[in-house]
Scaffold this motif. Sequence first.
Motif, short mmCIF file in Angstrom:
data_model
loop_
_atom_site.label_atom_id
_atom_site.label_comp_id
_atom_site.label_asym_id
_atom_site.label_seq_id
_atom_site.Cartn_x
_atom_site.Cartn_y
_atom_site.Cartn_z
N SER A 3 8.78 -10.10 3.72
CA SER A 3 7.32 -9.99 3.68
C SER A 3 6.68 -10.77 4.81
O SER A 3 5.70 -10.32 5.42
CB SER A 3 6.79 -10.49 2.33
OG SER A 3 7.13 -9.60 1.28
N ILE A 4 7.23 -11.93 5.13
CA ILE A 4 6.68 -12.75 6.22
C ILE A 4 6.81 -12.01 7.55
O ILE A 4 5.88 -12.00 8.37
CB ILE A 4 7.39 -14.11 6.29
CG1 ILE A 4 7.33 -14.83 4.94
CG2 ILE A 4 6.76 -14.97 7.39
CD1 ILE A 4 5.95 -15.06 4.41
N ARG A 5 7.96 -11.37 7.76
CA ARG A 5 8.14 -10.61 8.99
C ARG A 5 7.10 -9.50 9.11
O ARG A 5 6.50 -9.29 10.17
CB ARG A 5 9.55 -10.01 9.03
CG ARG A 5 9.86 -9.22 10.30
CD ARG A 5 11.26 -8.62 10.24
NE ARG A 5 12.28 -9.64 10.28
CZ ARG A 5 12.73 -10.20 11.39
NH1 ARG A 5 12.22 -9.84 12.56
NH2 ARG A 5 13.67 -11.11 11.35
N VAL A 51 1.55 -7.94 1.30
CA VAL A 51 1.58 -8.04 2.76
C VAL A 51 0.21 -7.71 3.35
O VAL A 51 -0.32 -8.45 4.19
CB VAL A 51 2.66 -7.09 3.35
CG1 VAL A 51 2.52 -6.98 4.86
CG2 VAL A 51 4.05 -7.58 2.98
N ALA A 52 -0.38 -6.61 2.90
CA ALA A 52 -1.69 -6.19 3.42
C ALA A 52 -2.76 -7.23 3.11
O ALA A 52 -3.62 -7.53 3.96
CB ALA A 52 -2.08 -4.84 2.82
N LEU A 53 -2.72 -7.82 1.91
CA LEU A 53 -3.69 -8.85 1.54
C LEU A 53 -3.53 -10.07 2.43
O LEU A 53 -4.53 -10.63 2.92
CB LEU A 53 -3.51 -9.23 0.07
CG LEU A 53 -4.39 -10.37 -0.42
CD1 LEU A 53 -5.86 -9.98 -0.38
CD2 LEU A 53 -3.98 -10.80 -1.84
N ALA A 54 -2.30 -10.50 2.65
CA ALA A 54 -2.06 -11.68 3.49
C ALA A 54 -2.56 -11.45 4.92
O ALA A 54 -3.14 -12.34 5.54
CB ALA A 54 -0.58 -12.04 3.49
N ASP A 69 6.96 -2.63 -8.32
CA ASP A 69 7.26 -3.81 -7.50
C ASP A 69 7.12 -3.54 -6.02
O ASP A 69 6.64 -4.39 -5.26
CB ASP A 69 8.69 -4.31 -7.80
CG ASP A 69 8.80 -4.96 -9.17
OD1 ASP A 69 7.75 -5.28 -9.75
OD2 ASP A 69 9.93 -5.14 -9.65
N LYS A 70 7.55 -2.37 -5.58
CA LYS A 70 7.46 -2.03 -4.15
C LYS A 70 6.01 -1.96 -3.70
O LYS A 70 5.64 -2.49 -2.64
CB LYS A 70 8.16 -0.69 -3.89
CG LYS A 70 8.26 -0.33 -2.42
CD LYS A 70 9.09 0.94 -2.24
CE LYS A 70 9.20 1.29 -0.75
NZ LYS A 70 10.01 2.54 -0.56
N ALA A 71 5.17 -1.35 -4.51
CA ALA A 71 3.75 -1.24 -4.17
C ALA A 71 3.08 -2.61 -4.19
O ALA A 71 2.21 -2.90 -3.35
CB ALA A 71 3.05 -0.29 -5.14
N VAL A 72 3.47 -3.45 -5.14
CA VAL A 72 2.90 -4.80 -5.23
C VAL A 72 3.25 -5.60 -3.97
O VAL A 72 2.41 -6.30 -3.41
CB VAL A 72 3.38 -5.52 -6.50
CG1 VAL A 72 3.01 -7.00 -6.45
CG2 VAL A 72 2.78 -4.87 -7.74
N LYS A 73 4.51 -5.52 -3.52
CA LYS A 73 4.90 -6.24 -2.31
C LYS A 73 4.13 -5.75 -1.10
O LYS A 73 3.69 -6.54 -0.26
CB LYS A 73 6.40 -6.09 -2.08
CG LYS A 73 7.26 -6.97 -2.95
CD LYS A 73 8.71 -6.94 -2.50
CE LYS A 73 9.55 -7.90 -3.34
NZ LYS A 73 10.95 -7.97 -2.87
N ALA A 74 3.96 -4.42 -0.99
CA ALA A 74 3.21 -3.86 0.13
C ALA A 74 1.76 -4.33 0.08
O ALA A 74 1.17 -4.66 1.13
CB ALA A 74 3.28 -2.33 0.09
N TYR A 75 1.20 -4.39 -1.12
CA TYR A 75 -0.17 -4.89 -1.26
C TYR A 75 -0.24 -6.37 -0.85
O TYR A 75 -1.17 -6.80 -0.18
CB TYR A 75 -0.66 -4.73 -2.70
CG TYR A 75 -2.03 -5.31 -2.92
CD1 TYR A 75 -3.17 -4.61 -2.53
CD2 TYR A 75 -2.20 -6.59 -3.48
CE1 TYR A 75 -4.43 -5.15 -2.70
CE2 TYR A 75 -3.45 -7.13 -3.66
CZ TYR A 75 -4.57 -6.41 -3.26
OH TYR A 75 -5.82 -6.96 -3.42
N ILE A 132 2.14 -12.08 -2.19
CA ILE A 132 2.45 -11.66 -3.56
C ILE A 132 3.75 -10.86 -3.52
O ILE A 132 3.83 -9.82 -2.86
CB ILE A 132 1.31 -10.82 -4.15
CG1 ILE A 132 0.00 -11.62 -4.15
CG2 ILE A 132 1.66 -10.36 -5.56
CD1 ILE A 132 -1.22 -10.80 -4.54
N GLN A 133 4.76 -11.34 -4.24
CA GLN A 133 6.07 -10.66 -4.26
C GLN A 133 6.24 -9.80 -5.51
O GLN A 133 6.92 -8.79 -5.48
CB GLN A 133 7.20 -11.70 -4.19
CG GLN A 133 7.17 -12.60 -2.97
CD GLN A 133 7.63 -11.89 -1.71
OE1 GLN A 133 8.07 -10.74 -1.74
NE2 GLN A 133 7.54 -12.56 -0.57
N SER A 134 5.65 -10.25 -6.61
CA SER A 134 5.70 -9.47 -7.86
C SER A 134 4.46 -9.80 -8.68
O SER A 134 3.90 -10.91 -8.56
CB SER A 134 6.96 -9.78 -8.66
OG SER A 134 6.90 -11.08 -9.21
#
Length: 574
Positions: free
Chosen positions: A256-258, A228-231, A220-226, A188-190
Amino acid sequence: TEVGLFNLYDRMERMYTLGPEFVDVTWAAGGGSSELTLQICATAQAVYGLETCMHLTCTNMPREKIDIALREAKAAGIQNILALRGDPPRGQLNWTTIDTGFSNAIDLVKYIREQYGDYFCIGVAGYSEGHIENPDSKQDFDFFVEKAKLADFIVTNMFYDVDIYLSWVDKVRAAGITAPILPGIMPIQSYSGFIRMTTLSKTVVPKFILDELEPIKDDDKAVKAYGVALAVSMCNKIIAAGGLGFHFYTLNLEKSIRLILEGLEFVAPIDVAKPLPWSPSLALKREKETVRPIFWKNRTRSYVLRTESWDDFPNGRWGDSRSPAYGDIDSHGVTFKYKKEKALSMWGHPTTVEDVCRTFAAFCKNELAALPWCDQPMTSESIIIGDQLASINRKGFLTINSQPAVDGAPSSDPVFGWGPRNGFVYQKAYLEFFVSPKALDSLIKKGASRASLTFHAVNKEGDLMTNSQSDGINAVTWGVFPGQEIIQPTVVDPVSFMAWKDEAFELWMKWASIYDEDSTSYKLIKEISDTWFLVNGRLLSITNAHLLNLYSSFATPHAVVDNNYRQSDIFCIF
């Protein structure tokens, strides 16, 4: 756009270090981007050493277009195809078959097999929640099984309900399908993008994900971090159930993939991520290539394009670059990555040599993202000598390529390492820079007492000066590995240097072109291009008085190599 394409290639180069098995390149609905798709795939393999999987769809593709695509893919060394029916063309609601075309992926896979046998590794799509266009779930699954039995691997659509996916995998295996299944993971990026895509594709989203996103949806920053954690959590659950690999939908965004791979501890070992100091090409003719001149270190794509007509490539040793098998390093058109607005924002409007020196120094301090000669930020090994580089740039020695000396670093070293495990790598200190005639004269006098300094200096007109007693090859990087001959992957070659100097000087004029011709900035940069020298060097004694006299008349690009890689202090002469 051309700039967008350059940005994509930059990301591909960064993704190489993640060690992917392959990267996908999509095929636009209707085949509208077919030439671009093939170009990107061929470049990814030839320039960046990335195994590619080319998507091929049935949408608006008559059989003759399919034939052309497959023929050109094979000629480019592409061996992986993801065969898809495809989406309707842009602006069209329903998918329709065209004359002589295929109506589904099953027929496309069959046709590829008929024409090429097992040459292509063929993948097909799997829909763990069923295809949204077929309400008959049994019929949909039966179609999938027929298709999957012809395929070598399966890539699923994006999903967020892992339990549904795992149940589907069990059902697929029970149907006798043994091909590897790669689950499609889209971070999830946004928030808005996530809602839009899952709504359009009717993807099942577990309630807990929506609940956890709700309080952070505007951050947006928190969503991206989430995301990553979800993936990471999804992947770990799939691994626990026996999953062995993943297909990440990057949307050309690798950060995010990294982070996901780091969270999974899927960090590619050095021998996988960096088999050589540069990314080995997967082009068919270049598969044994192991040696390149150091001059194009920061412009790999340019070097590959300039040598693509060669019949053979150096393997093990550089050899004689004038051999007919190698051919000339063609005068490929010099490309400039940045649009005028971006270039001006980075390099400003220099009016004095000191302004130009400060720009180069800022790049060496990692305060600028690029220079005309360096599309990417400073490499990790050059950052180590960043302060020294910035210092000599402020003094008027404008560096465009460098490496520090290395004396037997383990091949697993995170900065200097490359090649097979349990080896050791070495390199000579190397500098390449532009310098004014006056400063070059002073440099030569200071370097005369250094017996290990060798150099080549050339101006725009091609007048070459050197203190080397031969025009032989000088290896500047080499490695020693168990059970192998010594590998020398980067060299200084005088013949190649003369080809490189044309490109190096032309880049000055590419920079100048962003200014009006009657401006002070344009005139300043043109004067540097016309009068300075390009130098490459290693440390050897500079004692030839005749050379000192000649240097006073022109500016040269110069390179310096310190052959004493054990006790190197290449900066002492500055």
